[in-house]
Scaffold this active site. Structure first.
Site, PDB file in Angstrom:
ATOM      1  CB  CYS A 145      -0.941  -0.016   1.204  1.00  0.00           C
ATOM      2  SG  CYS A 145      -1.941   1.474   1.321  1.00  0.00           S
ATOM      3  CB  CYS A 148      -0.438   2.469   4.086  1.00  0.00           C
ATOM      4  SG  CYS A 148      -1.914   1.795   3.366  1.00  0.00           S
ATOM      5  CG  ASP A 149       3.305   1.131   4.388  1.00  0.00           C
ATOM      6  OD1 ASP A 149       2.863   1.625   5.443  1.00  0.00           O
ATOM      7  OD2 ASP A 149       3.083  -0.045   4.052  1.00  0.00           O
TER       8      ASP A 149
END
Ligand code: NAP
Length: 319
Positions: A145, A148-149
């Site tokens: 993701c 997200c990261d």
């Protein structure tokens, strides 16, 4: 005769547990079948159990670890009386009321549970490369993701594997942070749409490695490099990167509902927007199992809230 529940929730990621919090506060005594850990990475708590810092979930200005966030969801659901069972449903029958759910032997004459409404929040599973160290380094350089990261890779050299729109979108997004992003694709032609391809080709930070497969992810505590193989020449090489984003697609966890709930060609459940209603009255779907667009914890949680309210209203109207 098995117990009859007002609300039975299948799945315990952000969608399922938010539905549980709302249903429990509405005194509907929800039963959550939270799933079981499996070799494919599925587990109670869903995909956040596989990430480290979550920095974009509102309410946590300093970030929170994915598993810790799910523990908080769980505690909040239990505080209001939701019952969580670490079990996996093996069969559902949605053809008549009350709906029936089996745990264990799917051929057993008697179902394990019966329910007036079912909330499906079984999520989706990111497809992985199945390379030896990929699972070990998940959350330590390996991610599924970018939203997200990506932030953790400021000025790093990183790689994205895949040749579809997801890979192109993730790679383009990641150039906001990374020094370079190498897209590793197993063929010499991309699958993604023309516009996404043009955008990636025009981005000076994106490089391509064609006809190339990742054969291993190397690193002790976190990703240090990738072992690669050119599948045309058989030549092997190593690419020094600190991050590997696997973007080879997701698979919605909908096998259980084949032939019973309406699905798109890609297997995602169809809901009747703006509600969480499926084609079966009394069955609602929320979270990634019905979302191939946003796939975020916060959007999943929001749809879980909607599903609980939809179930509550359905019970009121049909009792
Ligand atoms: P996808 O289109 O199925 O592409 C998956 C890619 O991963 C393909 O290039 C495939 O290679 C590669 N791949 C699959 N298994 C692999 C493996 N084991 N090892 C190495 N590579 C592997 O999946 P997606 O990119 O997630 O897209 C899914 C759907 O969502 C598509 O319809 C897409 O258009 C849509 N989507 C749209 C947007 C957007 O419009 N903004 C963004 C994301 C996704 P091959 O090409 O060789 O098969």
């Amino acid at each position: 005769m098995s117990d009859l529940h007002d609300v039975l929730i299948l799945g315990s990621g952000p969608a399922g547990l938010t539905a549980a919090i709302y249903a429990a506060r509405a005194s509907l005594d929800p039963l959550v079948i939270e799933g079981e850990p499996s070799s494919t990475g599925d587990q109670p708590g869903g995909q956040l159990m596989l990430t480290t810092d979550v920095e974009n979930f509102p309410g946590f200005p300093d970030g929170i670890m994915g598993p810790e966030l799910m523990m908080q969801f769980r505690k909040q659901a239990e505080r209001f009386g939701a019952i969580l069972k670490t079990e996996k449903a093996t069969r559902v029958d949605l053809t008549e009321q009350p709906f029936r759910v089996w745990i264990g032997d799917p051929e057993a004459a008697e179902p394990t549970y019966r329910a007036k409404t079912i909330i499906v929040s079984t999520g989706a599973t990111a497809l992985m490369l199945d390379q030896p160290n990929e699972q070990r380094l998940l959350g330590h350089g390996v991610s599924t993701c970018a939203t997200c990261d990506g932030f953790f890779f400021r000025d790093h050299d990183i790689a994205v594997v895949g040749g579809g729109d997801s890979a192109l979108e993730e790679a383009t997004f990641l150039t906001k942070f990374a020094k370079t992003v190498t897209i590793i694709h197993r063929r010499d032609e991309l699958r993604g749409s023309k516009i996404m391809q043009d955008r990636a080709f025009a981005n000076p930070k994106i490089k391509f490695l064609w006809d190339t497969e990742v054969t291993d992810v190397l690193g002790d505590q976190s990703v240090e490099s990738l072992a690669l193989r050119n599948n045309k020449t058989d030549e092997t090489s190593e690419l020094a990167v600190t991050g590997l984003f696997v973007a080879i697609g997701h698979r919605p966890n909908t096998d259980l509902f084949q032939g019973q709930l309406a699905m798109k060609d890609n297997g995602y459940l169809i809901t009747e927007a703006p509600s969480t209603r499926t084609n079966v009255p009394g069955v609602f779907a929320c979270g990634d199992v019905q979302d191939d667009t946003y796939r975020q914890a916060i959007s999943a949680a929001g749809s879980g809230c909607s599903a609980a309210i939809d179930a509550e209203r359905w019970l009121e109207a049909n009792e």
